[in-house]
Scaffold this motif. Sequence first.
Motif, PDB file in Angstrom:
ATOM      1  N   ASN A  85     -14.973 100.641   6.808  1.00 17.41           N
ATOM      2  CA  ASN A  85     -13.754 100.031   7.361  1.00 17.41           C
ATOM      3  C   ASN A  85     -14.078  98.795   8.195  1.00 17.41           C
ATOM      4  N   ARG A  86     -15.132  98.886   9.010  1.00 17.13           N
ATOM      5  CA  ARG A  86     -15.505  97.735   9.844  1.00 17.13           C
ATOM      6  C   ARG A  86     -16.022  96.580   8.992  1.00 17.13           C
ATOM      7  N   LEU A  87     -16.858  96.904   8.011  1.00 13.48           N
ATOM      8  CA  LEU A  87     -17.408  95.852   7.161  1.00 13.48           C
ATOM      9  C   LEU A  87     -16.321  95.162   6.338  1.00 13.48           C
ATOM     10  N   HIS A  88     -15.323  95.928   5.917  1.00 16.66           N
ATOM     11  CA  HIS A  88     -14.276  95.336   5.084  1.00 16.66           C
ATOM     12  C   HIS A  88     -13.449  94.304   5.857  1.00 16.66           C
ATOM     13  N   THR A  89     -13.292  94.512   7.159  1.00 15.28           N
ATOM     14  CA  THR A  89     -12.568  93.507   7.941  1.00 15.28           C
ATOM     15  C   THR A  89     -13.345  92.200   8.012  1.00 15.28           C
ATOM     16  N   ARG A  90     -14.671  92.281   7.932  1.00 16.13           N
ATOM     17  CA  ARG A  90     -15.526  91.096   7.975  1.00 16.13           C
ATOM     18  C   ARG A  90     -15.774  90.520   6.587  1.00 16.13           C
ATOM     19  N   LEU A  91     -15.796  91.385   5.577  1.00 17.52           N
ATOM     20  CA  LEU A  91     -16.109  90.976   4.207  1.00 17.52           C
ATOM     21  C   LEU A  91     -14.972  91.410   3.292  1.00 17.52           C
ATOM     22  N   PRO A  92     -13.840  90.725   3.356  1.00 15.13           N
ATOM     23  CA  PRO A  92     -12.656  91.195   2.632  1.00 15.13           C
ATOM     24  C   PRO A  92     -12.816  91.215   1.122  1.00 15.13           C
ATOM     25  N   ALA A  93     -13.727  90.412   0.574  1.00 13.99           N
ATOM     26  CA  ALA A  93     -13.915  90.393  -0.875  1.00 13.99           C
ATOM     27  C   ALA A  93     -14.865  91.475  -1.359  1.00 13.99           C
ATOM     28  N   ALA A  94     -15.606  92.086  -0.449  1.00 10.43           N
ATOM     29  CA  ALA A  94     -16.578  93.107  -0.833  1.00 10.43           C
ATOM     30  C   ALA A  94     -15.877  94.371  -1.316  1.00 10.43           C
ATOM     31  N   ARG A  95     -16.589  95.128  -2.138  1.00  8.68           N
ATOM     32  CA  ARG A  95     -16.125  96.449  -2.549  1.00  8.68           C
ATOM     33  C   ARG A  95     -17.225  97.445  -2.223  1.00  8.68           C
ATOM     34  N   PHE A  96     -16.845  98.710  -2.072  1.00  5.96           N
ATOM     35  CA  PHE A  96     -17.758  99.703  -1.535  1.00  5.96           C
ATOM     36  C   PHE A  96     -17.791 100.948  -2.414  1.00  5.96           C
ATOM     37  N   GLN A 423     -20.907 100.071  20.024  1.00  4.23           N
ATOM     38  CA  GLN A 423     -22.138  99.750  19.301  1.00  4.23           C
ATOM     39  C   GLN A 423     -21.876  99.398  17.837  1.00  4.23           C
ATOM     40  N   LEU A 424     -20.717  99.760  17.330  1.00  5.96           N
ATOM     41  CA  LEU A 424     -20.426  99.524  15.920  1.00  5.96           C
ATOM     42  C   LEU A 424     -20.491  98.043  15.553  1.00  5.96           C
ATOM     43  N   ASP A 425     -19.981  97.192  16.413  1.00  6.47           N
ATOM     44  CA  ASP A 425     -20.002  95.761  16.113  1.00  6.47           C
ATOM     45  C   ASP A 425     -21.431  95.244  16.008  1.00  6.47           C
ATOM     46  N   VAL A 426     -22.316  95.762  16.853  1.00  7.54           N
ATOM     47  CA  VAL A 426     -23.725  95.367  16.792  1.00  7.54           C
ATOM     48  C   VAL A 426     -24.324  95.804  15.457  1.00  7.54           C
ATOM     49  N   VAL A 427     -24.011  97.030  15.044  1.00  2.00           N
ATOM     50  CA  VAL A 427     -24.524  97.548  13.775  1.00  2.00           C
ATOM     51  C   VAL A 427     -24.030  96.700  12.608  1.00  2.00           C
ATOM     52  N   VAL A 428     -22.734  96.387  12.601  1.00  8.39           N
ATOM     53  CA  VAL A 428     -22.158  95.591  11.518  1.00  8.39           C
ATOM     54  C   VAL A 428     -22.810  94.214  11.452  1.00  8.39           C
TER      55      VAL A 428
END
Length: 444
Positions: A85-96, A423-428
């Motif tokens: 969920n966090r990565l998708h907000t940063r990488l909207p074109a990505a799929r998981f 810490q999640l933002d640091v991980v992302v």
Amino acid sequence: MSKPDQTAPPTLLFYSYRALTRLLAPFAYRKVATKLAAHGVSDRRQRERLGHASLPRPDLAASAPLIWFHGASVGESLAAITLINRLHTRLPAARFLLTSGTATSATMAAKRLPDCAQHQFAPLDSPSAVGRFLAHWRPDAGIFVESELWPVTLSAAKAGGTRLALVNARLSAKSVAGWRKKLPTARYLMGLFDLLLTQNQQVAKDLLSLGADPARVFPSGNLKAGAAALPDSPGLLGEMRTALAGRPLWIASSTHKGEEEAVLDAHKALLQDHPDLCLFLIPRHPERADEIGAKITQAGLAYAKRSTGMALTSETQVYLADTLGELGSWYALSPIVFLGGSLRPIGGHNPFEVAQAGAAVLTGPGYSNFIETYPPLIAAGGATQVHDARELAQAVDLWLTQPEQLQNARDAARRYVAEQSGQLDVVVNRLISSLGVNVLERTP
């Protein structure tokens, strides 16, 4: 983007393991397929364990990445979904893609994965199954959660150009000792990862001792703190509150064999001063319900078993909640939760889920799986440690009779979770920079 050099070559032990898994794969598949079938998983989905995809690879925009997460079961998969969920907000074109090994994790994923992601059962760690899986999905990055070190999978993914990360990493002392006996192979596996994010400093030291590159190892806290709260059912909450009719309540959750006796002894002691007190007893393994029911009867307590539809009445002293998927509702119902797997040296269970629901936490000393979590949570006042039935009864009694202290503990638990989830933002950020998946990134 060029791949970083591995720190060690593959070993004879690795090649032997790979050959052995090729031979044993049919027998392993029979075992895992039988287990999945017992949970109602279709034949088609069972074959995902052999690498046969049941879904097409998603259509991707030009240069957009497919990011693969793998977690063993429900807890690891929930941590993965948090990151998705966090990565998708940063990488909207990505799929998981999320893979896991259990039917319960697949059921949970179907309910909680966002539209940009899909679930498959993980391939067995054998060359043929892994080869089919990777040929179909062709992931740009592979992110493994906690302690999932599958040598064939990791080696084949790396050889195919997938950049790899281990997140929320934790290894038991037994696992570390075992890998140290196979140090050349451990060095090889550590060298396959582009990034290793650990739950605490001790795990970071352990990974370094196994040959991980210091430039790729970072302590980053426990990602389970940032997971979404467990879902609850307003209808079920209303039904149970009506049935309780204002009676005080405490919960003993995720109890293991050998712990229910202490919980029941504590409850009997509490009933002397709180005769209308109700205990919700939630075993870690619901299939033990009949065994636990016999213990409740032997303790001289009246109980109702949820799986058989028995009603919670004013006479019910113990409600045996032996069902799956309702834990969020139970945690939302009670301000006091004891987490099992801790009165014995089992490793404990996730306190973040309890704190997010607004409850205070009780734990035994055996919380080695959350060694980075419980000490500061206890120091902050959000949790209390007990060692036996007497101390458990005393702790529950204190919170029942001193509501202001209970409220302080609930508030402290919530604050601790909020601090840890940062810490999640640091991980992302580290994942995006280290795995080269920042195509079409949004500015955070």
